[in-house]
Write a protein that holds these residues in place. Structure first.
Motif, PDB file in Angstrom:
ATOM      1  N   ILE A 159       0.841  -1.201   0.000  1.00  0.00           N
ATOM      2  CA  ILE A 159       0.000   0.000   0.000  1.00  0.00           C
ATOM      3  C   ILE A 159       0.876   1.250   0.000  1.00  0.00           C
ATOM      4  O   ILE A 159       0.582   2.229  -0.712  1.00  0.00           O
ATOM      5  CB  ILE A 159      -0.946  -0.008   1.203  1.00  0.00           C
ATOM      6  N   ASN A 160       1.950   1.233   0.779  1.00  0.00           N
ATOM      7  CA  ASN A 160       2.848   2.388   0.808  1.00  0.00           C
ATOM      8  C   ASN A 160       3.440   2.648  -0.575  1.00  0.00           C
ATOM      9  O   ASN A 160       3.464   3.797  -1.044  1.00  0.00           O
ATOM     10  CB  ASN A 160       3.964   2.135   1.820  1.00  0.00           C
ATOM     11  N   LYS A 161       3.895   1.598  -1.230  1.00  0.00           N
ATOM     12  CA  LYS A 161       4.487   1.756  -2.562  1.00  0.00           C
ATOM     13  C   LYS A 161       3.453   2.267  -3.560  1.00  0.00           C
ATOM     14  O   LYS A 161       3.753   3.128  -4.395  1.00  0.00           O
ATOM     15  CB  LYS A 161       5.055   0.415  -3.037  1.00  0.00           C
ATOM     16  N   ARG A 162       2.217   1.755  -3.471  1.00  0.00           N
ATOM     17  CA  ARG A 162       1.170   2.200  -4.390  1.00  0.00           C
ATOM     18  C   ARG A 162       0.855   3.680  -4.189  1.00  0.00           C
ATOM     19  O   ARG A 162       0.742   4.438  -5.157  1.00  0.00           O
ATOM     20  CB  ARG A 162      -0.098   1.375  -4.176  1.00  0.00           C
ATOM     21  N   VAL A 163       0.733   4.090  -2.924  1.00  0.00           N
ATOM     22  CA  VAL A 163       0.408   5.489  -2.635  1.00  0.00           C
ATOM     23  C   VAL A 163       1.522   6.410  -3.103  1.00  0.00           C
ATOM     24  O   VAL A 163       1.268   7.447  -3.739  1.00  0.00           O
ATOM     25  CB  VAL A 163       0.157   5.668  -1.124  1.00  0.00           C
ATOM     26  N   VAL A 164       2.768   6.039  -2.801  1.00  0.00           N
ATOM     27  CA  VAL A 164       3.907   6.874  -3.212  1.00  0.00           C
ATOM     28  C   VAL A 164       3.973   6.967  -4.732  1.00  0.00           C
ATOM     29  O   VAL A 164       4.231   8.043  -5.290  1.00  0.00           O
ATOM     30  CB  VAL A 164       5.217   6.304  -2.635  1.00  0.00           C
ATOM     31  N   THR A 165       3.733   5.856  -5.417  1.00  0.00           N
ATOM     32  CA  THR A 165       3.754   5.855  -6.881  1.00  0.00           C
ATOM     33  C   THR A 165       2.664   6.747  -7.457  1.00  0.00           C
ATOM     34  O   THR A 165       2.893   7.515  -8.395  1.00  0.00           O
ATOM     35  CB  THR A 165       3.598   4.419  -7.418  1.00  0.00           C
ATOM     36  N   GLU A 166       1.451   6.648  -6.887  1.00  0.00           N
ATOM     37  CA  GLU A 166       0.344   7.475  -7.379  1.00  0.00           C
ATOM     38  C   GLU A 166       0.625   8.964  -7.185  1.00  0.00           C
ATOM     39  O   GLU A 166       0.427   9.776  -8.101  1.00  0.00           O
ATOM     40  CB  GLU A 166      -0.935   7.093  -6.649  1.00  0.00           C
ATOM     41  N   LEU A 167       1.112   9.338  -6.007  1.00  0.00           N
ATOM     42  CA  LEU A 167       1.406  10.749  -5.745  1.00  0.00           C
ATOM     43  C   LEU A 167       2.601  11.226  -6.565  1.00  0.00           C
ATOM     44  O   LEU A 167       2.653  12.392  -6.977  1.00  0.00           O
ATOM     45  CB  LEU A 167       1.662  10.961  -4.255  1.00  0.00           C
ATOM     46  N   ASP A 168       3.558  10.327  -6.804  1.00  0.00           N
ATOM     47  CA  ASP A 168       4.694  10.699  -7.649  1.00  0.00           C
ATOM     48  C   ASP A 168       4.235  10.925  -9.085  1.00  0.00           C
ATOM     49  O   ASP A 168       4.712  11.848  -9.758  1.00  0.00           O
ATOM     50  CB  ASP A 168       5.760   9.598  -7.596  1.00  0.00           C
ATOM     51  N   ASN A 169       3.305  10.101  -9.557  1.00  0.00           N
ATOM     52  CA  ASN A 169       2.754  10.312 -10.897  1.00  0.00           C
ATOM     53  C   ASN A 169       2.002  11.637 -10.977  1.00  0.00           C
ATOM     54  O   ASN A 169       2.092  12.362 -11.978  1.00  0.00           O
ATOM     55  CB  ASN A 169       1.825   9.154 -11.272  1.00  0.00           C
ATOM     56  N   ASP A 170       1.246  11.945  -9.916  1.00  0.00           N
ATOM     57  CA  ASP A 170       0.551  13.241  -9.874  1.00  0.00           C
ATOM     58  C   ASP A 170       1.558  14.386  -9.912  1.00  0.00           C
ATOM     59  O   ASP A 170       1.323  15.410 -10.578  1.00  0.00           O
ATOM     60  CB  ASP A 170      -0.295  13.347  -8.603  1.00  0.00           C
ATOM     61  N   LEU A 171       2.667  14.202  -9.189  1.00  0.00           N
ATOM     62  CA  LEU A 171       3.709  15.238  -9.173  1.00  0.00           C
ATOM     63  C   LEU A 171       4.307  15.420 -10.568  1.00  0.00           C
ATOM     64  O   LEU A 171       4.529  16.559 -11.019  1.00  0.00           O
ATOM     65  CB  LEU A 171       4.798  14.866  -8.173  1.00  0.00           C
ATOM     66  N   GLN A 172       4.566  14.319 -11.267  1.00  0.00           N
ATOM     67  CA  GLN A 172       5.124  14.406 -12.612  1.00  0.00           C
ATOM     68  C   GLN A 172       4.164  15.107 -13.568  1.00  0.00           C
ATOM     69  O   GLN A 172       4.578  15.899 -14.415  1.00  0.00           O
ATOM     70  CB  GLN A 172       5.446  12.999 -13.136  1.00  0.00           C
ATOM     71  N   ILE A 173       2.876  14.817 -13.409  1.00  0.00           N
ATOM     72  CA  ILE A 173       1.881  15.490 -14.247  1.00  0.00           C
ATOM     73  C   ILE A 173       1.891  16.993 -13.974  1.00  0.00           C
ATOM     74  O   ILE A 173       1.825  17.819 -14.897  1.00  0.00           O
ATOM     75  CB  ILE A 173       0.491  14.891 -14.000  1.00  0.00           C
ATOM     76  N   SER A 174       1.989  17.359 -12.698  1.00  0.00           N
ATOM     77  CA  SER A 174       2.027  18.778 -12.335  1.00  0.00           C
ATOM     78  C   SER A 174       3.280  19.444 -12.886  1.00  0.00           C
ATOM     79  O   SER A 174       3.231  20.583 -13.378  1.00  0.00           O
ATOM     80  CB  SER A 174       1.981  18.927 -10.809  1.00  0.00           C
ATOM     81  N   ILE A 175       4.410  18.733 -12.808  1.00  0.00           N
ATOM     82  CA  ILE A 175       5.667  19.282 -13.329  1.00  0.00           C
ATOM     83  C   ILE A 175       5.572  19.507 -14.838  1.00  0.00           C
ATOM     84  O   ILE A 175       5.934  20.572 -15.351  1.00  0.00           O
ATOM     85  CB  ILE A 175       6.843  18.348 -12.986  1.00  0.00           C
ATOM     86  N   ASN A 176       5.080  18.489 -15.540  1.00  0.00           N
ATOM     87  CA  ASN A 176       4.973  18.611 -16.998  1.00  0.00           C
ATOM     88  C   ASN A 176       4.015  19.735 -17.390  1.00  0.00           C
ATOM     89  O   ASN A 176       4.283  20.492 -18.341  1.00  0.00           O
ATOM     90  CB  ASN A 176       4.496  17.287 -17.593  1.00  0.00           C
ATOM     91  N   SER A 177       2.906  19.839 -16.667  1.00  0.00           N
ATOM     92  CA  SER A 177       1.950  20.900 -16.963  1.00  0.00           C
ATOM     93  C   SER A 177       2.554  22.273 -16.698  1.00  0.00           C
ATOM     94  O   SER A 177       2.376  23.210 -17.492  1.00  0.00           O
ATOM     95  CB  SER A 177       0.696  20.705 -16.102  1.00  0.00           C
ATOM     96  N   LYS A 178       3.299  22.391 -15.599  1.00  0.00           N
ATOM     97  CA  LYS A 178       3.924  23.673 -15.268  1.00  0.00           C
ATOM     98  C   LYS A 178       4.986  24.037 -16.288  1.00  0.00           C
ATOM     99  O   LYS A 178       5.119  25.217 -16.676  1.00  0.00           O
ATOM    100  CB  LYS A 178       4.556  23.585 -13.872  1.00  0.00           C
ATOM    101  N   VAL A 179       5.756  23.061 -16.750  1.00  0.00           N
ATOM    102  CA  VAL A 179       6.786  23.321 -17.767  1.00  0.00           C
ATOM    103  C   VAL A 179       6.146  23.832 -19.049  1.00  0.00           C
ATOM    104  O   VAL A 179       6.636  24.791 -19.664  1.00  0.00           O
ATOM    105  CB  VAL A 179       7.602  22.036 -18.033  1.00  0.00           C
ATOM    106  N   GLU A 180       5.042  23.206 -19.450  1.00  0.00           N
ATOM    107  CA  GLU A 180       4.360  23.647 -20.656  1.00  0.00           C
ATOM    108  C   GLU A 180       3.821  25.067 -20.501  1.00  0.00           C
ATOM    109  O   GLU A 180       3.911  25.888 -21.432  1.00  0.00           O
ATOM    110  CB  GLU A 180       3.212  22.689 -20.998  1.00  0.00           C
ATOM    111  N   ASP A 181       3.287  25.372 -19.321  1.00  0.00           N
ATOM    112  CA  ASP A 181       2.764  26.726 -19.075  1.00  0.00           C
ATOM    113  C   ASP A 181       3.890  27.761 -19.134  1.00  0.00           C
ATOM    114  O   ASP A 181       3.719  28.843 -19.719  1.00  0.00           O
ATOM    115  CB  ASP A 181       2.077  26.782 -17.712  1.00  0.00           C
ATOM    116  N   LEU A 182       5.026  27.438 -18.528  1.00  0.00           N
ATOM    117  CA  LEU A 182       6.149  28.383 -18.522  1.00  0.00           C
ATOM    118  C   LEU A 182       6.715  28.575 -19.930  1.00  0.00           C
ATOM    119  O   LEU A 182       7.085  29.694 -20.317  1.00  0.00           O
ATOM    120  CB  LEU A 182       7.244  27.892 -17.570  1.00  0.00           C
ATOM    121  N   LYS A 183       6.788  27.490 -20.697  1.00  0.00           N
ATOM    122  CA  LYS A 183       7.276  27.611 -22.077  1.00  0.00           C
ATOM    123  C   LYS A 183       6.338  28.486 -22.904  1.00  0.00           C
ATOM    124  O   LYS A 183       6.797  29.312 -23.705  1.00  0.00           O
ATOM    125  CB  LYS A 183       7.400  26.219 -22.712  1.00  0.00           C
TER     126      LYS A 183
END
Length: 326
Positions: A159-183
């Motif tokens: 469960i810990n690994k699943r939660v960390v993976t899900e939140l890490d994926n959310d973080l990556q989505i946020s990073i990619n979205s922010k990069v696109e906005d800044l570009k």
């Protein structure tokens, strides 16, 4: 006289009851070997049950919010993402609650799923302190002590690994979205800067035409920075021609916000997730190895067996004597 008769009757009744109780006790005493035989038989049956009964052992763990160090990478990434709006950035407590609430929801869903299987498994989550959301006691029941501890550890880790993976994926989505906005923001600012440069060239060329027509070759003012767009021709054709010639190689005119956006883009693009060093919980107590089994309780079962033997033997003895009397 009536009172004397009643007292005499009461005494007689009491004597009869005492005699009946003594008689019952004597019957039981005479049949003590039968009662003992039944007691031995029921104890033997209880021992046999203990050998065939399925054992139950429960391992427990106590968990709470992760430490700040366990979510440091995620928290730092959120700080970088909200660098332009730090007031909107989540606090350390917000991140801790986000991770642990996601873990709590996932482990609760797993508990329900295990309970609905064809062969149900018992995984329970309860508050360690009444009316307090944390810490939580997570327990798992299995056939052996080692199996209970190992399975509980495995489920918590999964469960810990699943939660960390899900939140890490959310973080990556946020990073990619922010990069696109800044570009996109940088591209807009560059386009505006290019338009400003082109407009300046147009103004200089127009001023050069006016200066040539007015036959103004040399500059007629000492402070050129005070000139407006309509009076640039007083710089003279020579100065205007040199300015136009070098304007093409001049960098685009960017303001401070452009470089701040550029800095944010570089910082966010350099972010790297580290899910292996991130945790959604902290152990107050790791899954323990149970010492005492939940069931069957050896002493209680043997005591119950002996009691049942005494009762059955007594019933047999009294029933046999009653039949003989009749």
């Amino acid at each position: 006289m009536n009172q004397d008769n009643e007292m005499t009757n009461n005494r007689a009744t009491k004597q009869n009851e005492d005699i009946d109780l003594i008689e019952v006790f004597m019957q039981l005493w005479r049949g003590k070997w039968i009662i003992a035989l039944f007691m031995v038989l029921t104890i033997i049956l209880s021992i046999a049950y203990l050998f065939v009964a399925k054992e139950k052992w429960t391992s427990e763990a106590i968990v709470t919010y992760p430490d700040s160090g366990q979510i440091a990478n995620y928290n730092n990434a959120m700080s970088v993402l909200y660098n332009q709006n730090p007031a909107n950035a989540p606090t350390v407590v917000d991140v801790q609650q986000r991770f642990f609430s996601r873990f709590n929801s996932a482990i609760s869903a797993l508990s329900q799923q295990l309970g609905n299987q064809i062969r149900p498994e018992k995984l329970t989550i309860t508050p360690a302190v009444k009316d307090q959301p944390i810490p939580l006691i997570i327990s798992y029941t299995a056939g052996t002590a080692g199996e209970a501890q190992k399975t509980l550890t495995t489920y918590i880790q999964q469960i810990n690994k699943r939660v960390v993976t899900e939140l890490d994926n959310d973080l990556q989505i946020s990073i990619n979205s922010k990069v696109e906005d800044l570009k996109a923001d940088l591209a807009t600012q560059e386009k505006v800067a290019q338009e400003k440069k082109n407009r300046r060239l147009q103004m200089l060329n127009q001023a050069l035409i006016i200066a040539q027509q007015a036959n103004i070759k040399d500059t007629r003012v000492q402070q050129a920075e005070t000139l407006s767009e309509d009076t640039l021709f007083v710089l003279g054709s020579n100065a205007l021609s040199a300015t136009i010639k070098n304007e093409a190689t001049r960098p685009l005119p960017f303001d401070v916000s452009y470089y701040q956006t550029r800095q944010s883009l570089l910082a966010i693009s350099a972010l790297k997730s580290k899910p292996d060093s991130t945790y959604s919980l902290r152990y107050v107590m790791k899954p323990d190895l149970p010492i005492y089994r939940d069931s069957p309780k050896k002493s209680l079962i043997l005591l119950f067996g002996a009691l049942m033997g005494i009762i059955l033997g007594s019933v047999v003895v009294l029933g046999r004597n009653m039949l003989k009397t009749r």
